[in-house]
Design a protein around this motif. Sequence first.
Motif, short mmCIF file in Angstrom:
data_model
loop_
_atom_site.label_atom_id
_atom_site.label_comp_id
_atom_site.label_asym_id
_atom_site.label_seq_id
_atom_site.Cartn_x
_atom_site.Cartn_y
_atom_site.Cartn_z
N ASP A 164 0.86 -1.18 0.00
CA ASP A 164 0.00 0.00 0.00
C ASP A 164 0.90 1.22 0.00
O ASP A 164 1.53 1.55 1.01
CB ASP A 164 -0.90 -0.03 1.23
CG ASP A 164 -1.95 1.09 1.18
OD1 ASP A 164 -1.72 2.09 0.50
OD2 ASP A 164 -3.00 0.93 1.84
N ALA A 165 1.02 1.93 -1.15
CA ALA A 165 1.90 3.08 -1.27
C ALA A 165 1.41 4.25 -0.43
O ALA A 165 2.20 5.07 0.04
CB ALA A 165 2.03 3.50 -2.73
N THR A 215 7.59 3.32 -11.49
CA THR A 215 7.82 4.49 -12.34
C THR A 215 7.17 4.36 -13.72
O THR A 215 6.69 5.34 -14.29
CB THR A 215 9.32 4.73 -12.51
OG1 THR A 215 9.93 3.53 -13.03
CG2 THR A 215 9.96 5.08 -11.17
N LYS A 216 7.16 3.14 -14.26
CA LYS A 216 6.66 2.96 -15.62
C LYS A 216 5.39 2.13 -15.69
O LYS A 216 4.83 1.95 -16.77
CB LYS A 216 7.74 2.31 -16.49
CG LYS A 216 9.00 3.17 -16.60
CD LYS A 216 10.03 2.50 -17.52
CE LYS A 216 11.30 3.34 -17.64
NZ LYS A 216 12.29 2.71 -18.53
N GLY A 217 4.96 1.56 -14.55
CA GLY A 217 3.71 0.82 -14.53
C GLY A 217 3.78 -0.55 -15.14
O GLY A 217 2.77 -1.08 -15.58
N LEU A 218 4.98 -1.16 -15.18
CA LEU A 218 5.13 -2.48 -15.81
C LEU A 218 5.11 -3.58 -14.75
O LEU A 218 5.71 -3.45 -13.69
CB LEU A 218 6.45 -2.55 -16.59
CG LEU A 218 6.60 -1.55 -17.75
CD1 LEU A 218 7.95 -1.72 -18.41
CD2 LEU A 218 5.47 -1.73 -18.76
N ASN A 246 -6.77 6.65 -11.51
CA ASN A 246 -6.72 8.05 -11.98
C ASN A 246 -5.27 8.52 -12.13
O ASN A 246 -4.88 9.59 -11.68
CB ASN A 246 -7.49 8.96 -11.03
CG ASN A 246 -8.95 8.59 -10.96
OD1 ASN A 246 -9.53 8.15 -11.95
ND2 ASN A 246 -9.56 8.74 -9.78
N GLU A 247 -4.46 7.62 -12.70
CA GLU A 247 -3.05 7.87 -12.97
C GLU A 247 -2.23 8.08 -11.69
O GLU A 247 -1.09 8.55 -11.73
CB GLU A 247 -2.87 9.09 -13.89
CG GLU A 247 -3.50 8.90 -15.26
CD GLU A 247 -3.22 10.06 -16.18
OE1 GLU A 247 -2.62 11.06 -15.71
OE2 GLU A 247 -3.59 9.97 -17.36
N LYS A 248 -2.81 7.72 -10.56
CA LYS A 248 -2.07 7.82 -9.29
C LYS A 248 -1.64 6.43 -8.87
O LYS A 248 -2.43 5.49 -8.85
CB LYS A 248 -2.97 8.43 -8.20
CG LYS A 248 -2.25 8.55 -6.86
CD LYS A 248 -3.18 9.13 -5.80
CE LYS A 248 -2.46 9.19 -4.45
NZ LYS A 248 -3.35 9.71 -3.38
N PHE A 249 -0.36 6.31 -8.50
CA PHE A 249 0.20 5.03 -8.07
C PHE A 249 -0.31 4.70 -6.66
O PHE A 249 -0.07 5.44 -5.71
CB PHE A 249 1.73 5.09 -8.08
CG PHE A 249 2.38 3.85 -7.51
CD1 PHE A 249 2.26 2.63 -8.16
CD2 PHE A 249 3.10 3.91 -6.32
CE1 PHE A 249 2.86 1.50 -7.64
CE2 PHE A 249 3.70 2.79 -5.80
CZ PHE A 249 3.58 1.57 -6.47
N LEU A 250 -1.05 3.59 -6.55
CA LEU A 250 -1.61 3.21 -5.25
C LEU A 250 -0.80 2.14 -4.55
O LEU A 250 -0.81 2.04 -3.33
CB LEU A 250 -3.04 2.70 -5.44
CG LEU A 250 -4.04 3.72 -5.98
CD1 LEU A 250 -5.41 3.07 -6.09
CD2 LEU A 250 -4.10 4.95 -5.07
N GLY A 251 -0.10 1.32 -5.31
CA GLY A 251 0.67 0.26 -4.66
C GLY A 251 0.99 -0.87 -5.61
O GLY A 251 0.92 -0.72 -6.84
#
Length: 885
Positions: A164-165, A215-218, A246-251
Amino acid sequence: MMDNRITLVGNYGRMLRETQTSSNDYLIKQLPVSTVFVDKKFKIIHASDKWITDFDFINRDVIGLSLSELFGDISISWKKDLNRIIKGKALLSGVENFYDSQNNEKWFEWVNVPWYDEQENIIGVIIKTKDITDTIFDDVKLEKLEVLLKGKSKTSKIGGWEYDAVKDKLSWCKVTKKLHEVPEDFEPDLESGINFYKEGYSRNTIAMAVDIAMTKGLAWNETLNLITANGKEISVIATGKPVFKNEKFLGLIGTFQDITDEVLIKAKTEEQERIFSSIFNSSYQFTGILDTEGTFLEINDTALKFSDLKQEDIINKKFWDAYWWPIPDMVKEGLKEVVAAAAQGEFMRSEIVVIDKNKQPIPVDFSLKPIYNEDGQVVSLLAEGRMIKEMVEARQKLKISEKKFRSLYELSPIAYILSDFETGEILDCNSSFENATAYGKEDLANLRYSDLLPDSSKHKLINFLKEVDLKGTYGPFEHKFRKKDGTTYPVLISGSLVGNKKGRKLLWSTAQDISEVRKKEKQIRDEQKLLKTLIDNLPLNVYIKDLQSRKVLVNKAELNYCGFKDESEVLGKNDFDFYDKESAIISREEDLSVINSLKPILGKETISVKKDGSLTRFMSSKIPLIGPDGKASGLIGISMDISDLKQKEEELRDLINVTSIQNKQLINFAHIVSHNLRSHTANFSMLLEFLVDEKDEKEQDNLIKMLTEASDNLLETLDNLNEVVAISTNVNLDKKPVNLNEKIVAAEKNLGAFLKKNNAKIINKIPDDTFIKVIPAYIDSILMNFITNSVKYKDDSRDPVIKLSVSKKTHYTVLSIEDNGLGIDLNKYGEKLFGMYKTFHDNSDARGIGLYITKNQVEAMNGKIMACSEVGKGTTFNIYFNDKN
């Protein structure tokens, strides 16, 4: 390979059927559970209305489309699970995500089961799903994922995790914690989780994967090595996927799968295949595998080298078309018949001739064996050929050997006897038997085996015959034979049962006259007894070892040293049975050096430590025992106990060292006395001159006061010097064991007011049963000096704390006194630390005599002092008390 396929099909056929197929599409569309049916290529065959609604496919015809066309590239793990279901796996579950037509991320849990037709053949997969998007990052999500993965993790060792970021919190499920071998209350974080991976490739790979995911969502799916909390290395498949909203990194969310067993099984399988291939190709025999039609499937390197061919020259070719058949047109039909017979289950074998790469005829023992599957059907044929050129040649040589054997039989110095086992009738004998017993060929008709035995031994014949009948052989053992004239002589007899064509049981016996041997043995025994008497009375330890350093002979001195009374307790044992491991290893290395180099070790001083800790010094020699072949068969060891001599040497050396130290101290003392007394006398002389010349009464009183102070300083100096002299001269005072803590308690009481005034604290970590060998008066002075100094040179910014602890070193008990005072610059004052009248701080009461006296007291007890210090932090003094002398 065919057998394996049949076994696999059988196993899958026996698996529990989880579902049955349905052809009623109308019923499927109305299913209340979101359900889809896919074929083996993952194309949609049936889908419930709820499944179409859940995945936003209302305006799209999904029938006939594949999962990849609907969801893009599906995850590797899901694809693997679908394939496993198609291959017969009963039930698999998991979690996946997708993006709907508005590009919103959706999460769903799935359960896969096999889809069977009416004949119970697997024709696809039934996938049941449930939308869990709303709860994907709820507090109960981890528990939810554990439930979803529970059935799978029990068999596949798969655990889940999430990061959980927002809360910067990493959570592991129970399975994941179990895989990492950590307790259930263990709370990981990203750094500790990454550090569980093996340093190097695995740790670097997972660290980069996490960074790229953030960082890159991979996502990632890696096979890596992990070191558990208990230090065990395991192989895992680590997967992870970033979660954005919504383009926010959640974890992050992912799984761990322990594949250690699979990796080991794969390695073992590859090793077995390598071993089989090695055996197959390194076999001395020509080996090939054919199908039932006679076509080559495999052939080993031996056959290829024999014919100078390559795999492609043979594989997929007919057996009868091979290069090595001498007359192909004549042989082909016969070989076809042989293959046909073997394909029907017959084992074919015969001696044939083949042609090698040089077109030379070679005799071969050829066989063709059928290979069966589990159902008893012939699925392939094993062709083997063994060159028997030597055997054929041996047949010819055998006839020659028979003639030679007959000659040796007659000329042998050992008597040979052929008798009927049942009747004892002697049927044949050689000339040695005739010469030894005086019986001739003409006597054989009336001679029985029992006639050769003395009357006193005939009762043993029954037991002897039973042993021969049971084992088929007897001997060798010593017996006596009776000659024709009635006299007897010792023989060494042995033999075995044989049979003739009529089934008659015959007994071949040999009898070697050992009369001369027994005489020689007696002579050797007498010589050995004389030699044993000699070495047993030597004032030296003498032993003989074999090539494995096992003792095969010891004299009484060595036996006594080993602590035994009987040789049987020592013989056959090595140094590891008597001495400590380190000493035994050194001794074994010396033995190997002597045995391998054939160079003796002479007069080497060694130390031997028994397992009870007792130590003995020897002057040892080891000499190789060289046999007739010029190689060592063992070694002779000779050693003399020089422990008393070495003790005298050490005492003399200690006396010399003490004398040397005292001389140095005397010279140093003389310099100090000369310097200090000269300073005091010069001071007295000047003050007296001033007093004589001074007329002012007040000034005279001042000078008299100064003379009094000078006198007191002189007396103090003389007291210090007397104390040093007392320590230096009393080097032979008796040391006694004292309880260290009792002495520390006494010192604390004596310094109680002083410690209280300075708010000093003593932390004592010394066990109550700690005893040291010291001069009691000295230990009191040592403790008082060090505790006082620790307080006297305190740092004004903090209360003084003194820590006392004890440790053991070789022959020493080490008392450590640690303070938090001003500290000493050892780089600047290290060499002067224990000097007389040396001070290192500006304290008004510093005299520079305490450490000097303390050092002399410790050294007078054969101990030593070492110090470590850091300015501004404190000082630690380590006092080494000698445990022995």
